[in-house]
Design an enzyme around this catalytic site. Structure first.
Site, mmCIF file in Angstrom:
data_model
loop_
_atom_site.group_PDB
_atom_site.id
_atom_site.type_symbol
_atom_site.label_atom_id
_atom_site.label_comp_id
_atom_site.label_asym_id
_atom_site.label_seq_id
_atom_site.Cartn_x
_atom_site.Cartn_y
_atom_site.Cartn_z
ATOM 1 N N LYS A 179 0.816 -1.288 0.125
ATOM 2 C CA LYS A 179 -0.143 -0.019 0.105
ATOM 3 C C LYS A 179 0.842 1.219 -0.003
ATOM 4 C CE LYS A 179 -2.038 -1.091 3.745
ATOM 5 N NZ LYS A 179 -1.522 -2.526 4.097
ATOM 6 N N THR A 180 1.779 1.275 0.770
ATOM 7 C CA THR A 180 2.681 2.399 1.056
ATOM 8 C C THR A 180 3.604 2.551 -0.297
ATOM 9 O OG1 THR A 180 2.761 2.047 3.343
ATOM 10 C CG2 THR A 180 4.557 3.609 2.373
ATOM 11 N N ASP A 212 -1.954 7.788 3.887
ATOM 12 C CA ASP A 212 -1.476 6.371 4.229
ATOM 13 C C ASP A 212 -2.411 6.208 5.639
ATOM 14 O OD1 ASP A 212 -0.420 4.060 4.382
ATOM 15 O OD2 ASP A 212 1.623 4.746 4.246
ATOM 16 N N GLU A 213 -2.149 4.665 5.986
ATOM 17 C CA GLU A 213 -2.998 4.559 7.260
ATOM 18 C C GLU A 213 -4.263 5.265 7.501
ATOM 19 O OE1 GLU A 213 -1.397 2.128 8.819
ATOM 20 O OE2 GLU A 213 0.812 2.447 8.517
ATOM 21 N N ARG A 253 4.622 -7.521 10.834
ATOM 22 C CA ARG A 253 5.870 -6.737 10.677
ATOM 23 C C ARG A 253 7.039 -7.735 10.363
ATOM 24 N NH1 ARG A 253 3.763 -3.049 9.160
ATOM 25 N NH2 ARG A 253 1.903 -4.350 9.525
ATOM 26 N N GLN A 300 -6.031 -3.404 10.510
ATOM 27 C CA GLN A 300 -4.862 -2.520 11.425
ATOM 28 C C GLN A 300 -5.418 -1.342 12.043
ATOM 29 O OE1 GLN A 300 -0.682 -2.686 9.376
ATOM 30 N NE2 GLN A 300 -1.974 -3.274 7.758
#
Ligand code: ATP
Ligand code: MG
Length: 733
Positions: free
Chosen positions: A35-36, A220-221, A610, A251
């Site tokens: 995504k990032t 983002d996020e 992660r 998330q």
């Protein structure tokens, strides 16, 4: 630079997202699906192919560090500096707006920003002025009230307090706080956003200007935006702006701070033409880690749903380690880190996560003991935290009343009516008389220099410290610390701070008591001179050394330690998630609330995803928590992970080499007394047959580590275990 550089390293779905025609979109995808990366490449595409000026792009990231990284990656991709683009956090961008338009925003040109401690201090003072009793109306609660109202976009003038006493009181504090901030020309964090939102509401010409300018907005996020942040974005985008929101409902971990997962659904309503793109291929983790994370998160209801897969290989199984206690757990982690480093891994490729800050202390100690450089990412080291410094200041004064900085620090913490004016008087008298503030204060309360109120307050402080000083020679260190924290009123003081922060502070204070209990001056003598110190002084010296400069600076290769919350968006080849226990993760406060439990599961999911290559999940069968030894069950989340993806790390069938000779022989004698020996085969009613590997403690506390043939390593209390020897061929006899 040609277009291929932008597209080459993308899969089809990512490419579709990056190359879509101008418009709005929602990229909804699981962890590690790029995504990032898509966001960064989209910016490159817009500039390079669509001919969009960097000037018209705004990108919102989760941290300032992420913003810097994003800019770096774009510049690298385009091979040129990118000027004019606004990249930053919501707070950073709002701040920039207000600095530019301070006049329109009704602020003084040099307005100051309050951090949360400053904000609290002001609220406290205002509440005193309003005659509100602190014990009944904790300032923290008012702070939280104010910030959450601001987060919802509400000024006091929007609130109709009605007849409810709580609402009415909070309302009055909010109104007074607003007035005070206006007079002082200061702005808190929540205010930055609210005010820049209002700036646009009140000044349509400015809004029109920014809408015209920022036609490309990237976030983002997105799953962790709150109401005002969303409204701010919504306004800026207007009907013509193009918004690319990137997020993952699985998330969302800031619900407790006002983040609204619903914003994802809201976005698809508000931007009806927004295209939703899903990315499903994960590039970060091995398929084992991914499968485990997917299975875990599948237990949450109401997910927007997605299937993640990877072409990556299975990799190794997730390792689970059950420590006998938290010290054992942290030593295990340190030992595995050393193994990894010996195998050629860089320390910066390794991360240790924990649920709450208080857990870092034992881990920090293990790193220090093993000389492994570490950094606490986005947080403070244990002994540098404000509440710990306050407690230590009391202990220091118990040991040495002439310690001026400690006296200054806590003479009015918790508030006991010693105002700044009184402190200044004491300071002056001390200075002119060439004595410590303590001595000056003791003289002053005998004379007439202070008001009656101040005299009483100072006397009560003096009595408190004298009492502690007396106790310091009678009580064991941990009891002294516990006593000091309580009689000084620190627990009560922080109990008034409602919410996560106050809780964390109390946990830290309790952790300090645990630290005292476990403190062994002989084990930590950094300096031979310290061997003659009292346990209290040795501990205080230890605390100072630990809070010194042992934290690796950012240029030194170091292990990254952080809470699960601050791990968002990051990735590491090797990850340790410590404290996988019911009560820690999930946190005990979530047990009776399914919504909170789901958020804890998402937090666990964030942590696991992660990890790129190796993941360790560790827990302690017993740990000092809140000042006492607590026995925990392993986390329920461990049981939600398919067992074939995990393997319990068993201690090898040799005697623990970390055991000193002294303890070995002690263990030996003790074991012989109870008819057991190291290496001996025994049988247990429930766990079956196994081999004794290790031994700790004495008498009723004696425990043995047994490697059971079917169940793996377990520590058992000898008096309860009812072990039956199978043979007497102890390897150490
Ligand atoms: P998170 O949900 O954790 O924020 P994310 O979806 O933002 O994750 P990224 O951080 O962008 O994912 O990417 C995860 C990792 O996968 C990064 O190391 C990235 O470089 C790599 N990656 C992403 N897409 C590809 C691709 N098409 N080819 C190779 N590597 C990729
Ligand atoms: Mg990301």
């Amino acid at each position: 630079m040609d277009v291929n550089t932008i597209l080459d390293s993308l899969n089809d779905a990512q490419r579709e997202a990056v190359t879509q025609p101008l418009g709005s979109s929602l990229i909804l995808a699981g962890a590690g699906t790029g995504k990032t990366r898509v966001l960064v490449h989209r910016i490159g595409w817009l500039i390079q192919v669509e001919g969009v000026s960097p000037w018209s792009i705004m990108a919102v990231t989760f941290t300032n560090k992420a913003a810097a990284e994003m800019r770096g990656r774009i510049e690298q991709m385009l091979d040129m500096p990118v000027r004019g683009m606004w990249v930053g956090t919501f707070h950073g961008l709002a701040h920039r707006l207000l600095r530019t338009h301070w006049k329109e925003a009704d602020l003084p040109e040099n307005f100051q920003i309050l951090d949360s401690d400053d904000q609290l201090r002001i609220i406290k003072r205002l509440m005193q002025a309003l005659g509100l009793d602190e014990t009944r109306w904790p300032p923290r609660q008012a702070q939280q009230y104010i910030n959450s109202k601001k987060g919802e976009g509400l000024r006091s003038s929007h609130i109709e307090p009605g007849y409810d006493l709580f609402e009415k009181t909070m309302y009055s504090v909010y109104a007074a706080y607003e007035e005070n901030s206006r007079l002082l020309g200061v702005v808190d964090f929540a205010e930055l956003l609210l005010r820049s939102h209002e700036l646009w509401l009140k000044h349509p010409e400015l809004l029109a200007h920014y809408r015209e300018r920022f036609q490309q907005i990237m976030v983002d996020e997105f799953q962790d935006t709150n109401a005002v942040q969303y409204a701010w974005l919504r306004m800026l985008a207007g009907d013509k702006g193009n918004l690319m929101a990137v997020g993952d409902d699985d998330q969302s971990i800031y619900g407790w701070r006002g983040a609204r997962i619903e914003n994802i659904r809201q976005l698809t309503c508000d931007f009806a033409s927004a295209k939703t793109i899903r990315l499903e291929q994960n590039y970060r983790s091995t398929s084992t880690i991914l499968k485990a994370s997917n299975t875990l998160i599948a237990n949450n209801p109401d997910r927007l749903g997605k299937e993640l897969w990877t072409e990556g290989n299975d990799g190794e199984r997730i390792r689970v380690y059950a420590g006998f206690n938290e010290v054992d757990e942290s030593r295990f982690i340190a030992a595995r880190i050393q193994d990894a480093v010996n195998g050629g891994m860089a320390l910066s490729d390794i991360a240790i996560f924990y649920r709450s800050n208080a857990q870092s202390r034992v881990l920090e100690e293990s790193m220090l003991r093993s000389s492994i450089p570490y950094r606490i990412y986005g947080g403070q080291r244990f002994f540098e935290r404000a509440e710990i410094k306050n407690a230590l200041a009391y202990l220091r004064l118990a040991s040495n009343q002439d310690d001026n900085p400690s006296l200054e620090r806590v003479i009015n913490v918790p508030a006991r009516g010693v105002g700044e004016k009184t402190v200044q008087q004491i300071r002056d008298v001390a200075r002119s008389g060439g004595v410590s503030m303590w001595r000056a204060a003791r003289e002053m309360v005998k004379g007439k220099g202070l008001t009656a109120r101040a005299t009483n307050a100072v006397v009560s402080f003096i009595e408190l410290i004298e009492g502690l000083s007396l106790s310091s020679s009678d009580l064991p260190l941990d009891e002294l610390a516990d006593h000091a924290i309580n009689v000084a009123g620190l627990i009560e003081h922080y109990q008034k701070e409602k919410g996560e922060k106050g809780h964390a502070r109390i946990e830290n204070l309790e952790e300090l008591v645990s630290a005292c209990k476990q403190f062994d001056p002989d084990a930590v003598f950094y300096d031979k001179m310290q061997q003659n110190l009292s346990p209290l002084d040795a501990f205080l010296a230890h605390a100072v050394l630990e809070s010194g400069d042992a934290q690796a600076d950012q240029f030194i290769d170091s292990v990254q330690m952080m809470t699960l919350h601050s791990a968002k968006g990051l990735e590491f080849p090797l990850v340790f998630m410590s404290g996988m226990e019911d009560g820690l993760l999930p946190h005990r406060m979530s047990f009776n609330d399914s919504g909170k439990l789901d958020e804890e599961r998402r937090l666990c999911y964030v942590g696991m995803t992660r990890a790129m290559k190796n993941l360790y999940l560790t827990y302690a069968e017993s740990r000092y928590l809140h000042g006492k030894e607590t026995r925990h069950h392993s986390s329920r989340f461990l049981r939600e992970i398919p067992s074939d993806l995990m393997e319990e790390v068993r201690l090898s069938a040799t005697i623990n080499t970390e055991m000193s000779n002294a303890s070995l022989s002690l263990g030996h004698a003790e074991m012989a007394e109870i008819g057991l020996s190291l290496g001996q085969r025994v049988t247990h009613e429930v766990f079956g047959d196994g081999t004794i590997l290790n031994f700790e403690g004495q008498g009723a506390q004696a425990r043995v580590l047994i490697n059971f043939d079917d169940e793996g390593g377990k520590w058992l209390m000898v008096i309860y275990a009812k072990l039956t020897p199978l043979s007497v061929n102890g390897i150490c006899c």
